[in-house]
Motif scaffolding. Structure first.
Motif, PDB file in Angstrom:
ATOM      1  N   ALA B 418      17.314  21.637  27.591  1.00  0.00           N
ATOM      2  CA  ALA B 418      18.616  21.869  26.966  1.00  0.00           C
ATOM      3  C   ALA B 418      19.243  23.156  27.498  1.00  0.00           C
ATOM      4  O   ALA B 418      20.441  23.206  27.801  1.00  0.00           O
ATOM      5  CB  ALA B 418      18.466  21.928  25.453  1.00  0.00           C
ATOM      6  N   ALA B 419      18.415  24.186  27.635  1.00  0.00           N
ATOM      7  CA  ALA B 419      18.931  25.470  28.123  1.00  0.00           C
ATOM      8  C   ALA B 419      19.409  25.340  29.573  1.00  0.00           C
ATOM      9  O   ALA B 419      20.442  25.902  29.947  1.00  0.00           O
ATOM     10  CB  ALA B 419      17.854  26.540  28.019  1.00  0.00           C
ATOM     11  N   LEU B 420      18.679  24.574  30.385  1.00  0.00           N
ATOM     12  CA  LEU B 420      19.082  24.387  31.786  1.00  0.00           C
ATOM     13  C   LEU B 420      20.432  23.682  31.870  1.00  0.00           C
ATOM     14  O   LEU B 420      21.289  24.033  32.689  1.00  0.00           O
ATOM     15  CB  LEU B 420      18.009  23.586  32.527  1.00  0.00           C
ATOM     16  N   CYS B 421      20.620  22.666  31.010  1.00  0.00           N
ATOM     17  CA  CYS B 421      21.905  21.953  31.007  1.00  0.00           C
ATOM     18  C   CYS B 421      23.029  22.923  30.649  1.00  0.00           C
ATOM     19  O   CYS B 421      24.120  22.871  31.225  1.00  0.00           O
ATOM     20  CB  CYS B 421      21.888  20.816  29.994  1.00  0.00           C
ATOM     21  N   THR B 422      22.763  23.782  29.674  1.00  0.00           N
ATOM     22  CA  THR B 422      23.775  24.745  29.262  1.00  0.00           C
ATOM     23  C   THR B 422      24.071  25.719  30.399  1.00  0.00           C
ATOM     24  O   THR B 422      25.231  26.006  30.700  1.00  0.00           O
ATOM     25  CB  THR B 422      23.310  25.522  28.019  1.00  0.00           C
ATOM     26  N   VAL B 423      23.023  26.213  31.047  1.00  0.00           N
ATOM     27  CA  VAL B 423      23.221  27.132  32.175  1.00  0.00           C
ATOM     28  C   VAL B 423      24.046  26.442  33.264  1.00  0.00           C
ATOM     29  O   VAL B 423      25.007  26.998  33.780  1.00  0.00           O
ATOM     30  CB  VAL B 423      21.858  27.593  32.744  1.00  0.00           C
ATOM     31  N   SER B 424      23.688  25.202  33.592  1.00  0.00           N
ATOM     32  CA  SER B 424      24.418  24.439  34.600  1.00  0.00           C
ATOM     33  C   SER B 424      25.910  24.503  34.342  1.00  0.00           C
ATOM     34  O   SER B 424      26.720  24.667  35.242  1.00  0.00           O
ATOM     35  CB  SER B 424      24.001  22.967  34.567  1.00  0.00           C
ATOM     36  N   ASN B 425      26.245  24.341  33.068  1.00  0.00           N
ATOM     37  CA  ASN B 425      27.639  24.319  32.694  1.00  0.00           C
ATOM     38  C   ASN B 425      28.277  25.700  32.786  1.00  0.00           C
ATOM     39  O   ASN B 425      29.378  25.862  33.298  1.00  0.00           O
ATOM     40  CB  ASN B 425      27.723  23.817  31.247  1.00  0.00           C
ATOM     41  N   LEU B 426      27.551  26.684  32.280  1.00  0.00           N
ATOM     42  CA  LEU B 426      28.111  28.034  32.208  1.00  0.00           C
ATOM     43  C   LEU B 426      28.337  28.642  33.588  1.00  0.00           C
ATOM     44  O   LEU B 426      29.229  29.463  33.762  1.00  0.00           O
ATOM     45  CB  LEU B 426      27.187  28.952  31.387  1.00  0.00           C
ATOM     46  N   VAL B 427      27.502  28.253  34.576  1.00  0.00           N
ATOM     47  CA  VAL B 427      27.600  28.937  35.867  1.00  0.00           C
ATOM     48  C   VAL B 427      28.552  28.268  36.842  1.00  0.00           C
ATOM     49  O   VAL B 427      28.739  28.762  37.940  1.00  0.00           O
ATOM     50  CB  VAL B 427      26.215  29.093  36.537  1.00  0.00           C
TER      51      VAL B 427
END
Lengths: 242, 659
Positions: B418-427
């Motif tokens: 879940a955190a990786l998906c969020t990072v993907s989006n944020l970056v």
């Protein structure tokens, strides 16, 4: 400028409406009331509902015979429920717990809050009777584990144990726990839980209807003068004040 | 009397008396059983200590040896066994291990209704526990027994039937078996009975129709209008739990089929409003209402719009800023908010303009419960899909980024994903704010996770790195590349999981693309061009289209370089030993996006300037590429058609040798 005047005119209109309330005379009102047909059976059901919920088993039995209204619950269960309620009210909490468990073991097994309150009441009774050693043992063995499971239980438990700390409990901040009202509170909680387990409403319908009557009259007071019922015991219509 | 209380209440004393009562029999049995029952009801601690002392087998042995005429003893036994099984998994296990099950089933056919009650209650307690054994619906006699339970008038017995279904019906086959046996009809019939029966029936009704369009069309479709009306009426029931369960059933019907009933806008809005009202309930019903609402609107933008118009976002935000919310409530709020913000910018703006909402969400990222952290993470991802706020650097603050990076180190794989998906989006859009992420050790942990054994973690880590690589300057590329390193990157390109390959190739694409391509191109040529060789090998080997597309775009980017790069691409794509050039076979693909990528590469290779231009055109012609292009001048895909013409035009610059 024109806006100002239109606001003033609106205010004047509202004032006029308020002062010239519609007046309904007693004759008109009674005529209207007579037009409303309520079935006798429905009235009887309301009465039966009240007797059953409040636990007046003898009255319910008599009323059943006189009016032919069937109660929506086995009248024998009312006797059991009343026995539980009475046991709590007179301080025999252990007896009450055993009776509830005989009635339906699910009630206390699935209702931790009620179970805690009954155990708390048991502790209060032990303290009331001056059985300090027993009270402490009971609090430690039976109530402390419940406190660990639930923060709000722990707070209530601490407050109850505080009863032991005061020489003059009557003037202490926790005196309310020894009051008869605490027993009544616990008793009504058990009563409600038993009713719910029998898929019966916790409260009778009649008081709710009276509350609705008062609300409706308050609403109507703003718009009209009419014969209103102020004394709920006699339900007499009072002449409208003009 | 007062003195004796402490000794008799001690478990050891009672257990001795229980043992001897079980052995000797007589009047003592009833008394000691009732005492044990009253000790354990509502008292988890006592249950556990009596289970440990071995009380359960003694009780079961009394039950098994009791004559069926001693009703009161049977009732005490059943009640005690039921209480051991209530809310304590160890109790369920002890009861089953002691062989209580068949004896309890026997009680159901007893002539005394009170004995039946006690037996049914005890069995119900067992089936309410997840550790109870699965009921086998494939046996016809079992189905027969189950339907006979549902036909009884005793509410504990019908409740038992419903509980068995809720506990054991899991597969579509079981759902079909039950609905074909007429179980749904019986449950609907029970909806008109008392309120506990209603709730139990609604729950098992939901279990049977859940995610099974086939069962719904055949048994709950428009021809069964009365079922629908009953469910609708129950959404107005006096009891909140009944209203919730009716909503659950209706949303399940909606989500599985496009039933005309739930299609009407009024009806859908009504369901949303009922659920929102239930959210006000501070207990379990309110929590479950949030999850039901979320499942109802996810994947359906139309419903999300309706929910938005019903002020759902405002209400959820108001709920969220309340003091000391429990884990389940927070999880529900984050999940529902995440669902509604997945598509609609208007919803995201409300969340981001609410004074405290983003704070509560980021606080949720560090919650002690795993599920809450996951829900907060997904919520943040969906809220951060807002391009407007993302590009304004709204999320690149320490308060947001630090806890997200911390989650990359989480012990739970689901949290990491879940955190990786969020990072993907944020970056994605990161240009001006990336330093915070890089400085906080984010890249290093992403690289670490790209080596995970868990393919979902690996995939999302590479995905995040790919997005991080998007449109950044060369210095940053270099920093990130130093962390990823050459050989690990080639391993990712030939990963066993095609999705990982696709993202890894996308990463390489972003690496060689963008401003100043010449500098970043060198990564492909270090160590004898191992990176480029790996990409070339995948082009010949891979079967998944998206892998081929990404690999071809790497080639395409390289082919836009100078002579050296163009020649390197030629060596990868045109091999004289091949029977057919891979360019030709890929041009024949049925997937337009792949054809587009190949034609673009050919366009880059045939640019008519440069010393080797003519030689390359000749080679391509000999490999059959030009004649393949000629077959494609009327390609159905406009993009392909136009680029084919460009490529052909460029090859003609050197004259047509086709004769």
């Amino acid at each position: 400028m024109s806006l100002f005047w239109s606001v003033i005119r609106q205010l004047a209109e509202i004032e006029a409406m308020a002062t010239s309330k519609k007046v309904i005379t007693r004759d008109e009102w009674e005529k209207k009331l007579n037009d409303v047909k309520i079935r006798k059976e429905d009235m009887n059901k309301l009465v039966m509902n009240f007797l059953v919920t409040e636990g007046y088993v003898d009255a319910a039995e008599k009323f059943r015979m006189e009016s032919g209204t069937e109660p929506d619950i086995d009248l024998a269960t009312i006797t059991d429920r009343m026995a539980v309620k009475k046991a709590v009210q007179s301080g025999n909490v252990e007896d009450a717990i055993e009776k509830v468990n005989d009635l339906n073991p699910e009630i206390l097994d699935t209702n931790p809050q009620l179970f805690f309150h009954l155990q708390q009441q048991r502790l209060i009774e032990l303290i009331r009777n001056g059985k300090v050693k027993e009270a402490l043992e009971f609090a430690q063995e039976e109530l402390a584990p419940r406190g660990e499971e639930n923060q709000s239980f722990l707070e209530e438990l601490e407050r109850t144990v505080a009863l032991l700390a005061f020489e003059d409990v009557k003037n202490s901040p926790v005196s309310d726990l020894l009051d008869i009202s605490q027993r009544l509170k616990t008793a009504s909680e058990v009563n409600a839980a038993i009713l719910t387990s029998q898929s019966h409403e916790k409260d009778p319908k009649l008081p709710n209807l009276l509350r609705m009557l008062l609300w409706a009259q308050n609403q109507l007071d703003e718009k009209a003068a009419y014969p209103r019922i102020t004394d709920l015991f006699t339900a007499t219509l009072e002449d409208p004040a003009i | 009397m007062p003195g004796s209380a402490s000794t008799t209440h001690r478990p050891e004393g009672l257990i001795d008396r229980l043992r001897s009562a079980a052995a000797d029999g007589g009047e003592a049995k009833f008394k000691v059983l009732r005492e044990l029952k009253n000790q354990i009801i509502g008292n988890r601690t006592k249950k556990l200590s009596y289970i440990k002392l071995g009380a359960v087998p003694s009780v079961v042995s009394i039950l098994s040896s009791a004559s069926s005429s001693v009703d009161c003893l049977l009732i005490q036994c059943a009640a005690t066994i039921g209480s051991f099984a209530c809310g304590v998994d160890a109790g369920v296990k002890a009861v089953l291990d002691a062989g209580a099950f068949p004896h309890l089933i026997n009680l159901l056919s007893h002539s005394n209704e009170k004995v039946v009650d006690a037996g049914a209650r005890a069995l119900k307690m067992i089936y309410q526990s997840p550790s109870a054994p699965k009921y086998d619906f494939t046996q016809p006699k079992n189905i027969e027994f189950l339907t006979s339970l549902l036909d009884k008038t005793n509410e504990n017995v019908t409740g038992l039937g419903a509980t068995i279904i809720t506990h054991s019906c899991q597969t579509p086959t079981e759902q079909t078996l039950l609905s074909n046996a007429g179980v749904l009809k019986k449950l609907i019939h029970l909806l008109h009975a008392t309120s506990p029966q209603r709730d139990a029936s609604l729950e098992s009704f939901a279990t049977i129709i859940k995610q099974n369009p086939h069962v719904i069309t055949n048994h709950v479709g428009p021809q069964n209008g009365s079922t629908f009306r009953t469910l609708l009426d129950l959404t107005k029931d006096r009891y909140p739990r009944t209203r919730l369960l009716a909503c659950v059933c209706l949303t399940l019907i909606k989500n599985a089929t496009s039933s005309a009933y739930v299609e009407s806008v009024g009806m859908r809005t009504k369901l949303i409003l009922v659920l929102l009202e239930l959210v006000e309930d501070g207990g379990q019903v309110g929590d479950e209402a949030l999850f039901t609402l979320s499942r109802f609107i996810e994947d359906d933008e139309g419903l999300q719009k309706l929910a938005f118009e019903a002020n759902t976002v405002d209400k959820l935000c108001q709920q969220m800023v309340k003091e000391s919310l429990q884990g389940k409530r927070l999880e529900g709020l984050f999940t529902a908010l995440g669902s509604i913000c997945s598509n609609l910018e208007s919803c995201r703006s409300i969340v981001l303009q609410s004074p405290k909402a983003l704070t509560v969400i980021t606080e949720g990222l560090t919650h002690t419960t795993t599920e809450v952290r996951i829900a907060a993470c997904i919520c943040l991802k969906n809220v951060s899909r807002s391009v407007k706020y993302l590009s304004a650097g709204h999320f690149m603050t320490e308060a947001v980024i630090m806890p997200v990076i911390q989650l990359l180190y989480d012990a739970s794989t689901s949290v990491q994903v879940a955190a990786l998906c969020t990072v993907s989006n944020l970056v994605v859009d990161f240009r001006t704010h990336k330093s915070l992420f890089v400085q906080s050790g984010g890249v290093k942990q992403l690289v670490e996770l790209s080596k995970s054994m868990e393919s979902s973690v690996r995939l999302n880590a590479v995905w995040a790195l790919r997005n991080l690589m998007f449109l950044i300057d060369n210095r940053c590329k270099e920093e990130i590349f130093m962390d990823i390193k050459l050989f690990p990157l080639t391993r990712l390109i030939s990963d066993s999981n095609a999705c990982v390959q696709e993202q890894a190739l996308g990463l390489v694409c972003n690496l060689v693309n963008g401003p100043g391509p010449m500098d970043s191109m060198m990564y492909l040529f270090t160590e004898d061009g191992i990176l480029l060789n790996t990409v070339g090998r995948e082009l010949r080997k891979a079967s998944r289209t998206q892998v081929l597309v990404q690999a071809m775009y790497v080639m395409c980017n390289v082919a836009s370089g100078k002579e050296l790069e163009k020649e390197a691409v030629m060596r990868q794509l045109v091999n004289e030993e091949d029977a057919q050039s891979i360019i030709v076979s890929l041009l024949q693909s049925e997937v337009a996006s792949l054809r587009t990528a190949v034609v673009w590469t050919v366009v880059n290779l045939t640019v008519p300037t440069g010393a080797g231009a003519l030689a390359r055109v000749v080679k391509l012609r000999n490999a059959g590429v030009v004649s393949q292009l000629k077959n494609m001048v009327n390609d159905p895909c406009l993009d392909v058609k136009l680029r084919v013409r460009t490529a052909l035009g460029q090859t003609m610059t050197f004259g047509d040798f086709s004769t």
